[in-house]
Write an enzyme that holds these catalytic residues in place. Structure first.
Site, mmCIF file in Angstrom:
data_model
loop_
_atom_site.group_PDB
_atom_site.id
_atom_site.type_symbol
_atom_site.label_atom_id
_atom_site.label_comp_id
_atom_site.label_asym_id
_atom_site.label_seq_id
_atom_site.Cartn_x
_atom_site.Cartn_y
_atom_site.Cartn_z
ATOM 1 C CB CYS A 157 45.214 110.532 68.178
ATOM 2 S SG CYS A 157 44.537 112.163 67.836
ATOM 3 C CG HIS A 248 53.666 114.870 73.743
ATOM 4 N ND1 HIS A 248 52.848 115.587 72.897
ATOM 5 C CD2 HIS A 248 53.081 113.656 73.877
ATOM 6 C CE1 HIS A 248 51.814 114.844 72.547
ATOM 7 N NE2 HIS A 248 51.944 113.654 73.120
ATOM 8 C CD GLU A 303 48.425 116.617 66.604
ATOM 9 O OE1 GLU A 303 48.499 115.366 66.565
ATOM 10 O OE2 GLU A 303 47.352 117.244 66.613
ATOM 11 C CB CYS A 312 47.588 117.925 70.227
ATOM 12 S SG CYS A 312 48.566 116.432 70.541
ATOM 13 N N GLY A 315 48.886 116.033 73.713
ATOM 14 C CA GLY A 315 49.736 117.198 73.953
ATOM 15 C C GLY A 315 49.256 118.022 75.131
#
Length: 369
Positions: A157, A248, A303, A312, A315
């Protein structure tokens, strides 16, 4: 019967002196309230404001002298009462996490089921995930593990690792500029705390090979999926698939559509359909991106395992990679997220992605398990 409570929260005022006030009174019980302003406790960046109160029943009507209180500073996280979890809540651009000192064990102190309860915003602490600071393995300084708010465990993360870095700085009482190595499910991550308190993270190289993202979408360029068509509930979207150690799916809009206006999207409706699409065997995070210029992008994210969040980090990294591959942007971009901006650079010389952004303390707390 004794009652005790402690509340700790960060202040922004740069007070470095220690003051205390004590109040006593006479009645059927006596009470003492002590206010103290300790020195900075997070790498010199943030003082704590602590209020502690205690009351003890007494049959005497006389005024009792206040008990002598030690002025030696004690870290909130040094407490080890059985049955209680002591934590610090951090956020990175509104993406919030419960940070747990787990350096004495390679097993998380809470289960995925407990993490779900802790993350509940009505009946728990409220967070997007629980992050554990654990002993390093394979020669790294630390290991980071995370349970999402739905109990699943992601590989990594981006916003969480910035919070993790600031948490380590507090635990180890580090001041100034520091970097360390962190083992994650996505491999080696190297965060660096900068002089201004922001955290720059070497996120490593993006993974583009379709089978490794993973996605079942057929590769259309050098084993990668770049601006490929994906049908989601009758709408054909152009998508690029990138892994930052976690999958992703990045889209700049539907086929034949105009420049995406991300604020108009109903993420709660369309996000789950991307996340659970059959083309993503490990589910996927999904980024919806609006292009302002070749160095300025705006993104909203759904997410995997957490839903719509305010930010994110991985992301944002995947977004810049996709923007470069599709020809929308250069390699150094500001990415606006609902919680604020991140600076993302995809360096050509080493193929690594560098993410820079804030991580801030919300509050300290303890909860029975």
């Amino acid at each position: 019967m004794a009652i005790a409570a402690t509340i700790s929260a960060p202040l922004t005022s740069p007070i470095r002196r220690r003051n205390s006030l004590t109040f006593t009174g006479s009645s059927s019980s006596s009470s003492t309230v002590r206010l103290s302003f300790p020195k900075y406790n997070i790498a010199g960046l943030c003082p704590r404001f602590r209020i502690s109160a205690s009351a003890a029943a007494s049959s005497s009507m006389s005024t009792q002298a206040p008990q002598k209180v030690s002025t030696a500073p004690t870290s909130f996280l040094d407490r080890r009462e059985a049955g209680f979890l002591h934590f610090v809540k951090y956020h990175g651009l509104g993406n919030d996490f419960i940070l747990v000192d787990n350096r004495d064990s390679s097993e998380p102190r809470v289960t995925p089921e407990q993490a779900v309860k802790l993350c509940d915003r009505n009946f728990g602490i409220g967070a997007d995930g629980v992050i554990f600071a654990m002993p390093g393995i394979d020669g790294t300084d630390y290991t980071m593990r995370i349970f999402n708010s739905d109990g699943s465990e992601p590989e990594m993360c981006g916003n969480g690792v910035r919070c993790f870095a600031r948490f380590i700085a507090e635990l180890e009482n580090l001041n100034g500029r520091h970097s360390f190595t962190v083992h994650t499910g996505a491999g080696l991550i190297v965060p660096e705390i900068l002089e201004d308190g922001k955290v720059r993270v070497d996120m490593g190289e993006p993974i583009l090979k379709a089978l490794d993202v993973p996605t079942k979408l057929p590769a259309n360029k050098d084993q990668s999926v770049i601006k490929s068509e994906l049908d989601v509930d009758g709408v054909t979207w152009n998508v690029t698939c990138v892994s930052m150690g976690n999958p992703h799916c990045v889209t700049f809009g539907a086929k034949g559509g105009q420049n995406l206006q991300v604020d108009e999207l109903d993420l709660a409706k369309i996000g789950p359909n991307f996340e659970h699409h059959e083309m993503f065997p490990a589910r996927t995070n999904t980024e919806f991106v609006q292009v302002f210029s070749r160095s300025h992008l705006k993104m909203r994210v759904w997410e995997r395992g957490a839903g719509a969040t305010l930010a994110c980090g991985t992301g944002a990294c995947a977004t810049v990679v996709a923007a470069v591959l599709e020809g929308h942007a250069e390699r150094n971009c500001t990415v606006d997220l609902p919680g604020g901006p991140l600076q993302i650079e995809w360096r050509e010389e080493d193929n690594h992605i560098y993410m820079t952004g804030p991580a801030e303390v919300v509050f300290y707390g303890s909860v029975p398990l």
